[in-house]
Design a protein around this motif. Structure first.
Motif, PDB file in Angstrom:
ATOM      1  N   GLY A 104       0.788  -1.221   0.000  1.00 46.60           N
ATOM      2  CA  GLY A 104       0.000   0.000   0.000  1.00 46.60           C
ATOM      3  C   GLY A 104       0.822   1.274   0.000  1.00 46.60           C
ATOM      4  O   GLY A 104       2.025   1.275   0.283  1.00 46.60           O
ATOM      5  N   ASN A 136      -8.295  -3.345   5.508  1.00 48.26           N
ATOM      6  CA  ASN A 136      -8.038  -1.938   5.177  1.00 48.26           C
ATOM      7  C   ASN A 136      -8.970  -1.007   5.939  1.00 48.26           C
ATOM      8  O   ASN A 136      -8.568   0.060   6.411  1.00 48.26           O
ATOM      9  N   ILE A 159      -5.735   8.530   3.555  1.00 51.89           N
ATOM     10  CA  ILE A 159      -6.190   7.762   2.400  1.00 51.89           C
ATOM     11  C   ILE A 159      -5.185   6.638   2.158  1.00 51.89           C
ATOM     12  O   ILE A 159      -3.984   6.884   2.033  1.00 51.89           O
ATOM     13  N   ARG A 161      -4.207   3.398  -0.332  1.00 59.33           N
ATOM     14  CA  ARG A 161      -4.420   2.752  -1.627  1.00 59.33           C
ATOM     15  C   ARG A 161      -3.517   1.528  -1.682  1.00 59.33           C
ATOM     16  O   ARG A 161      -2.319   1.619  -1.429  1.00 59.33           O
ATOM     17  N   SER A 162      -4.086   0.378  -2.008  1.00 56.86           N
ATOM     18  CA  SER A 162      -3.305  -0.854  -1.900  1.00 56.86           C
ATOM     19  C   SER A 162      -3.698  -1.879  -2.958  1.00 56.86           C
ATOM     20  O   SER A 162      -4.796  -1.846  -3.506  1.00 56.86           O
ATOM     21  N   VAL A 178      -6.857  -1.574  -7.498  1.00 53.25           N
ATOM     22  CA  VAL A 178      -6.411  -0.694  -6.430  1.00 53.25           C
ATOM     23  C   VAL A 178      -7.574  -0.492  -5.469  1.00 53.25           C
ATOM     24  O   VAL A 178      -8.644  -0.026  -5.861  1.00 53.25           O
ATOM     25  N   THR A 180      -9.074   1.484  -2.363  1.00 57.97           N
ATOM     26  CA  THR A 180      -8.887   2.787  -1.733  1.00 57.97           C
ATOM     27  C   THR A 180      -9.875   2.949  -0.591  1.00 57.97           C
ATOM     28  O   THR A 180     -11.075   2.729  -0.763  1.00 57.97           O
ATOM     29  N   ALA A 182     -10.622   5.600   3.028  1.00 63.20           N
ATOM     30  CA  ALA A 182     -10.271   6.903   3.583  1.00 63.20           C
ATOM     31  C   ALA A 182     -11.040   7.165   4.865  1.00 63.20           C
ATOM     32  O   ALA A 182     -12.143   6.644   5.069  1.00 63.20           O
ATOM     33  N   TRP A 198      -7.163  14.604  -1.517  1.00 64.39           N
ATOM     34  CA  TRP A 198      -7.622  13.631  -2.498  1.00 64.39           C
ATOM     35  C   TRP A 198      -6.892  13.794  -3.827  1.00 64.39           C
ATOM     36  O   TRP A 198      -6.527  12.797  -4.471  1.00 64.39           O
ATOM     37  N   ALA A 201      -3.536  12.222  -3.612  1.00 68.52           N
ATOM     38  CA  ALA A 201      -3.602  10.772  -3.444  1.00 68.52           C
ATOM     39  C   ALA A 201      -3.882  10.046  -4.750  1.00 68.52           C
ATOM     40  O   ALA A 201      -3.365   8.939  -4.975  1.00 68.52           O
ATOM     41  N   VAL A 202      -4.708  10.625  -5.593  1.00 70.15           N
ATOM     42  CA  VAL A 202      -5.127   9.925  -6.820  1.00 70.15           C
ATOM     43  C   VAL A 202      -4.519  10.553  -8.071  1.00 70.15           C
ATOM     44  O   VAL A 202      -4.978  10.306  -9.182  1.00 70.15           O
TER      45      VAL A 202
END
Length: 211
Positions: A104, A136, A159, A161-162, A178, A180, A182, A198, A201-202
């Motif tokens: 992640g 998660n 956040i 993501r993994s 992926v 996600t 949060a 955000w 993160a993305v």
């Protein structure tokens, strides 16, 4: 997502203090697992693999002699009153349902009040909580609970993501999904703070998945 209705996320067991493992018990269990998988007639596998796996899991579950309660230090805020972002914090976790690794990247944002934390401590806190059988959805809540209790910020958001090996193993293909999750609290729910977190993160596909 704090206070959600998922009963399995509301277990009483604390993620702290440091975890204890029994390497000999793991070794015995792995030997039984290998025999159950039809590998019991492979002398080299049965002689070496159970101990190797036991030591790997022991190291994964309790990486080093860490007392996160003692190690996590905070400092007086020198006067910051805007968003602090810490991006691209890599971590490894273990799927609670299948005991398979998950890789992640975390993105943290907080607006400090009286305290700030060193960036390495933020990673250490997440690493400690992630290095155990996890979900998660639980990990993100535990991590924010922990950081919020130490920093007492005006707002905080995390956040995660993994990518999960259990998906790859079951589909016999590299995992490209992926996941996600949060948890945003306090002023991080406001658009002026939420959007930068955000967006960072993305902004791109996590690098651990390749291109």
């Amino acid at each position: 997502m704090k206070g959600g209705g998922m009963a399995e996320l509301e277990e009483a067991a604390s993620p702290l203090p440091p975890k204890r493992v029994d390497v000999d018990a793991i070794e015995t269990a792995v030997g039984d697992l290998l025999r159950g998988l039809g590998q019991g007639d492979k002398a080299e596998v049965m002689a070496q693999t159970p101990r190797r796996v036991a030591e790997l899991y022991a190291q994964s579950i309790n990486p080093g002699d860490i007392d996160i309660e003692e190690d996590f230090k905070v400092f007086d805020n020198p006067g910051l009153d805007d968003l602090i972002l810490v991006n691209d914090v890599h971590y490894v976790s273990m799927c609670e349902h299948h005991l398979a690794p998950a890789f992640g990247i975390a993105h943290l944002g907080y607006v400090p009040d009286r305290k700030v934390a060193g960036y390495s401590k933020l990673k250490k806190g997440l690493n400690y909580l992630s290095r155990q059988p996890q979900l998660n959805e639980r990990l993100v809540v535990q991590a924010v609970d922990f950081l919020e209790s130490r920093l007492q910020p005006k707002g905080i958001g995390l956040i995660l993501r993994s990518a999960h090996c259990c998906i790859a193993l079951r589909t016999n293909a590299p995992s490209q999904e992926v996941v996600t999750v949060a948890d945003l609290r306090g002023v991080l729910r406001e658009d002026r703070y939420r959007q930068p977190l955000w967006s960072s993160a993305v902004a791109e596909r996590p690098s651990f998945l390749g291109r």
